[in-house]
Design a protein around this motif. Sequence first.
Motif, mmCIF file in Angstrom:
data_model
loop_
_atom_site.group_PDB
_atom_site.id
_atom_site.type_symbol
_atom_site.label_atom_id
_atom_site.label_comp_id
_atom_site.label_asym_id
_atom_site.label_seq_id
_atom_site.Cartn_x
_atom_site.Cartn_y
_atom_site.Cartn_z
ATOM 1 N N PHE A 1 0.841 -1.204 0.000
ATOM 2 C CA PHE A 1 0.000 0.000 0.000
ATOM 3 C C PHE A 1 0.877 1.255 0.000
ATOM 4 C CE2 PHE A 1 -2.320 3.390 2.172
ATOM 5 C CZ PHE A 1 -3.476 3.432 1.412
ATOM 6 N N MET B 1 2.858 1.805 -3.311
ATOM 7 C CA MET B 1 2.010 2.307 -4.392
ATOM 8 C C MET B 1 1.638 3.779 -4.159
ATOM 9 S SD MET B 1 1.088 1.096 -7.264
ATOM 10 C CE MET B 1 0.380 -0.472 -7.703
ATOM 11 N N ILE C 1 2.441 6.758 -6.767
ATOM 12 C CA ILE C 1 1.408 7.657 -7.312
ATOM 13 C C ILE C 1 1.761 9.119 -7.011
ATOM 14 C CG2 ILE C 1 -1.035 8.336 -7.148
ATOM 15 C CD1 ILE C 1 -1.616 5.293 -6.582
ATOM 16 N N VAL C 2 2.140 9.384 -5.763
ATOM 17 C CA VAL C 2 2.455 10.771 -5.382
ATOM 18 C C VAL C 2 3.677 11.266 -6.153
ATOM 19 C CG1 VAL C 2 3.208 12.240 -3.458
ATOM 20 C CG2 VAL C 2 1.347 10.598 -3.116
ATOM 21 N N PHE D 1 3.441 12.072 -9.990
ATOM 22 C CA PHE D 1 2.819 13.344 -10.393
ATOM 23 C C PHE D 1 3.506 14.567 -9.782
ATOM 24 C CE2 PHE D 1 -0.518 10.171 -11.061
ATOM 25 C CZ PHE D 1 -0.803 10.432 -12.391
ATOM 26 N N ASP E 1 4.031 15.978 -19.739
ATOM 27 C CA ASP E 1 3.293 15.286 -18.675
ATOM 28 C C ASP E 1 2.803 13.892 -19.071
ATOM 29 O OD1 ASP E 1 3.559 17.062 -16.595
ATOM 30 O OD2 ASP E 1 1.825 18.257 -17.200
ATOM 31 N N ARG F 1 4.461 10.664 -17.883
ATOM 32 C CA ARG F 1 4.297 10.144 -16.510
ATOM 33 C C ARG F 1 3.603 8.785 -16.522
ATOM 34 N NH1 ARG F 1 5.240 14.538 -13.041
ATOM 35 N NH2 ARG F 1 5.030 16.515 -14.104
ATOM 36 N N LEU G 1 1.343 -6.897 -6.236
ATOM 37 C CA LEU G 1 -0.112 -6.846 -6.436
ATOM 38 C C LEU G 1 -0.578 -8.043 -7.267
ATOM 39 C CD1 LEU G 1 -2.724 -5.142 -6.094
ATOM 40 C CD2 LEU G 1 -2.157 -4.034 -8.254
ATOM 41 N N TRP H 1 -0.444 -11.242 -5.202
ATOM 42 C CA TRP H 1 -1.561 -11.236 -4.241
ATOM 43 C C TRP H 1 -2.858 -11.687 -4.925
ATOM 44 C CZ3 TRP H 1 -3.726 -6.189 -1.537
ATOM 45 C CH2 TRP H 1 -4.652 -6.568 -0.570
ATOM 46 N N ASN I 1 -2.252 18.091 -12.668
ATOM 47 C CA ASN I 1 -1.430 16.953 -12.210
ATOM 48 C C ASN I 1 -1.877 16.477 -10.837
ATOM 49 O OD1 ASN I 1 0.275 16.421 -14.247
ATOM 50 N ND2 ASN I 1 1.979 17.651 -13.505
ATOM 51 N N TYR I 2 -2.126 17.435 -9.942
ATOM 52 C CA TYR I 2 -2.549 17.068 -8.588
ATOM 53 C C TYR I 2 -3.947 16.456 -8.589
ATOM 54 C CZ TYR I 2 1.677 19.075 -6.742
ATOM 55 O OH TYR I 2 2.998 19.309 -6.478
ATOM 56 N N VAL J 1 -5.195 14.622 -11.037
ATOM 57 C CA VAL J 1 -5.017 13.233 -11.500
ATOM 58 C C VAL J 1 -4.412 12.393 -10.377
ATOM 59 C CG1 VAL J 1 -3.965 11.744 -13.260
ATOM 60 C CG2 VAL J 1 -4.739 14.013 -13.885
ATOM 61 N N MET J 2 -3.480 12.991 -9.620
ATOM 62 C CA MET J 2 -2.841 12.266 -8.510
ATOM 63 C C MET J 2 -3.897 11.840 -7.484
ATOM 64 S SD MET J 2 -0.483 13.692 -5.478
ATOM 65 C CE MET J 2 0.882 14.438 -6.330
ATOM 66 N N THR K 1 -6.117 9.091 -8.891
ATOM 67 C CA THR K 1 -5.378 7.814 -8.918
ATOM 68 C C THR K 1 -5.268 7.232 -7.510
ATOM 69 O OG1 THR K 1 -4.080 8.829 -10.677
ATOM 70 C CG2 THR K 1 -3.336 6.691 -9.936
ATOM 71 N N LEU K 2 -5.016 8.102 -6.525
ATOM 72 C CA LEU K 2 -4.927 7.627 -5.132
ATOM 73 C C LEU K 2 -6.256 7.030 -4.667
ATOM 74 C CD1 LEU K 2 -2.786 10.304 -3.271
ATOM 75 C CD2 LEU K 2 -2.324 7.864 -3.394
ATOM 76 N N TRP L 1 -6.648 3.660 -6.223
ATOM 77 C CA TRP L 1 -5.767 2.690 -5.549
ATOM 78 C C TRP L 1 -6.334 2.262 -4.200
ATOM 79 C CZ3 TRP L 1 -3.043 -1.246 -5.171
ATOM 80 C CH2 TRP L 1 -2.238 -1.515 -4.075
ATOM 81 N N ILE L 2 -6.815 3.252 -3.421
ATOM 82 C CA ILE L 2 -7.393 2.927 -2.101
ATOM 83 C C ILE L 2 -8.612 2.015 -2.294
ATOM 84 C CG2 ILE L 2 -8.559 3.909 -0.064
ATOM 85 C CD1 ILE L 2 -6.594 6.355 -0.442
ATOM 86 N N PHE M 1 -7.335 -1.508 -3.264
ATOM 87 C CA PHE M 1 -6.701 -2.134 -2.107
ATOM 88 C C PHE M 1 -7.754 -2.600 -1.089
ATOM 89 C CE2 PHE M 1 -4.521 -2.135 1.980
ATOM 90 C CZ PHE M 1 -3.386 -2.862 1.680
#
Lengths: 219, 36
Positions: A8, A11, A15-16, A19, A30, A33, A195, A198, B4-5, B7-8, B11-12, B15-16, B19
């Motif tokens: 977790f 990942m 992601i952070v 970007f 961009d 990315r 991932l 898993w 960008n932020y 999209v970030m 995406t987060l 992902w959460i 998960f």
Amino acid sequence: MWWKVILFLIMVWVIVAAFAYPAPQQQIGDASRIFYFHVPQAWVAVLAFCFSLVGSVNYLKKRNLVDDDRARVAAELGTLFCILATVTGSIFAKVTWHSFWNWDPRETSIFILLLIYGAYFALRSAIDGPEKRARLAAVYAIFAFVTMPFLIFVVPRVLPSLHPSDSIVGESGKITMSGETAMIFFPSLAAFTILFIWIYRLGLRVSRRQRELVEEAMR
Amino acid sequence: MTSNYTVMVVTLVIWIGIFSYLVILDRKTKRLEGKK
């Protein structure tokens, strides 16, 4: 549980950082990315097809249906990640080449690969007996795998392609990515691999329980 | 940069979601295995 927490966090970092840091290829901007997600997805697809091959070969050797489950679950995940890689590649293509699909050698070869593995599932669903299905699917999966290195690694390198080919390793064989890019790319590769393992194990456990329930019902 | 932020964050959230779904599925599978 600890490895799930690590997955977790890795990942989240990927992601952070993907970007927040500058784009890996400044000349593309961009859109580049997407490299941090597209390449690991393609890698996992190749890994899954390798797992499918191993499961199929083992089934033909031992005739154990658990090996057939291994081959099937891996092929399912390989196809899923292959679709994800195709979708992310198409988004990149739209931004850089102004069209989602260009019949570029790499796009064409991934499309053929998806058709080949699509036929694997069509074959499985067309056969009733579990033993016969497993045997034929195993033979087909071995032939399907043989085409994979040719379609993914050979065709796009032999034919002229729009696809960037020097993002990781240059033509001279030296690693071309910067330290900053590597700091995001390799954790992403690791996270996608964990991932996959898993979901693969989860798929196997569900298959095993399904088989047990069928056997209980038949008794 | 703002996009960008955006999209970030999207995406987060994805992902959460993935998960959490996998963790729940893992628990449910364990419970089913325990019922044998």
